[in-house]
Design a protein around this motif. Structure first.
Motif, PDB file in Angstrom:
ATOM      1  N   GLU A  42       0.836  -1.207   0.000  1.00 44.54           N
ATOM      2  CA  GLU A  42       0.000   0.000   0.000  1.00 44.54           C
ATOM      3  C   GLU A  42       0.869   1.255   0.000  1.00 44.54           C
ATOM      4  N   LYS A  63       1.071   3.988  -3.076  1.00 44.27           N
ATOM      5  CA  LYS A  63       0.808   5.400  -2.789  1.00 44.27           C
ATOM      6  C   LYS A  63       1.972   6.274  -3.249  1.00 44.27           C
ATOM      7  N   LYS A  93      -5.057   4.689  -5.474  1.00 43.84           N
ATOM      8  CA  LYS A  93      -4.715   3.406  -4.860  1.00 43.84           C
ATOM      9  C   LYS A  93      -4.256   2.394  -5.897  1.00 43.84           C
TER      10      LYS A  93
END
Length: 193
Positions: free
Chosen positions: A69, A73, A81
């Motif tokens: 993640e 980002k 996302k």
């Protein structure tokens, strides 16, 4: 007042948020095939869960979802996302830079480093941190007692880099010490984590 250790901010590899040339040549073809293989919905973009299928820590285990993640980002051109092929190429380039540094200190090729090795790696990157700061970083990102895996190492380096940049914005005279209001401090930490 908050101070950086010994007024040394570190010399981490170039900022992943700055556009750099992507890999070229035969490796480019392989990256395109790899990207297409993990782009399960064929949208031309991959999510953190799709990226997780592409990234392996080294011992056959996949990166943590938290690391994926964060990477998505960082390399998303739209702060979304998902990342496109260009973002994936940049991500691949930086992951390989971090991997080179990590493997220099993973002497036994176990896929993990200990607290002392983390300190040595950070020192080589230019960070002059106290043992207490290294211990805190290590404990936050260790995957198992006494071990930090490659994805944890990336998380630690990125976190340190972001916090250092936040500190630098307030250290206008480059003294290594700042005076900061609570809300400015809170905003800097929230933006960096």
């Amino acid at each position: 007042m908050y101070s950086s250790a010994s007024n040394s901010y570190g010399q981490q590899t170039s900022n992943p948020n700055v556009s750099n040339p992507s890999p070229t040549g035969p490796q480019d073809e392989d990256l395109i095939k790899w990207f297409q293989a993990v782009d399960q919905d064929k949208s031309g973009k991959i999510s953190s869960s799709e990226l997780r299928q592409a990234l392996v820590v080294g011992n056959g285990a996949h990166f943590s979802i938290e690391a994926c993640e964060l990477l998505v980002k960082m390399f998303s051109s739209e702060n979304s996302k998902t990342i496109d092929l260009q973002g994936f190429k940049q991500l691949f380039h930086y992951v390989n830079q971090w991997k080179t540094s990590f493997h220099m200190f993973d002497k036994d090729s176990s896929g993990a480093i200990d607290e002392k090795e983390l300190g040595q790696a950070l020192f080589q990157m230019g960070y002059r941190l106290s043992n207490k700061s290294i211990e805190s970083l290590f404990n936050k990102f260790a995957s198992k007692p006494g071990q930090i895996t490659f994805d944890g190492f990336i998380l630690a380096c990125v976190q340190l880099h972001k916090l250092t940049n936040a500190f630098r914005r307030h250290d206008t005279k480059l003294t290594g010490t700042i005076t900061i209001g609570y809300e400015d401090f809170l905003q800097a930490v929230v933006e960096s984590t």
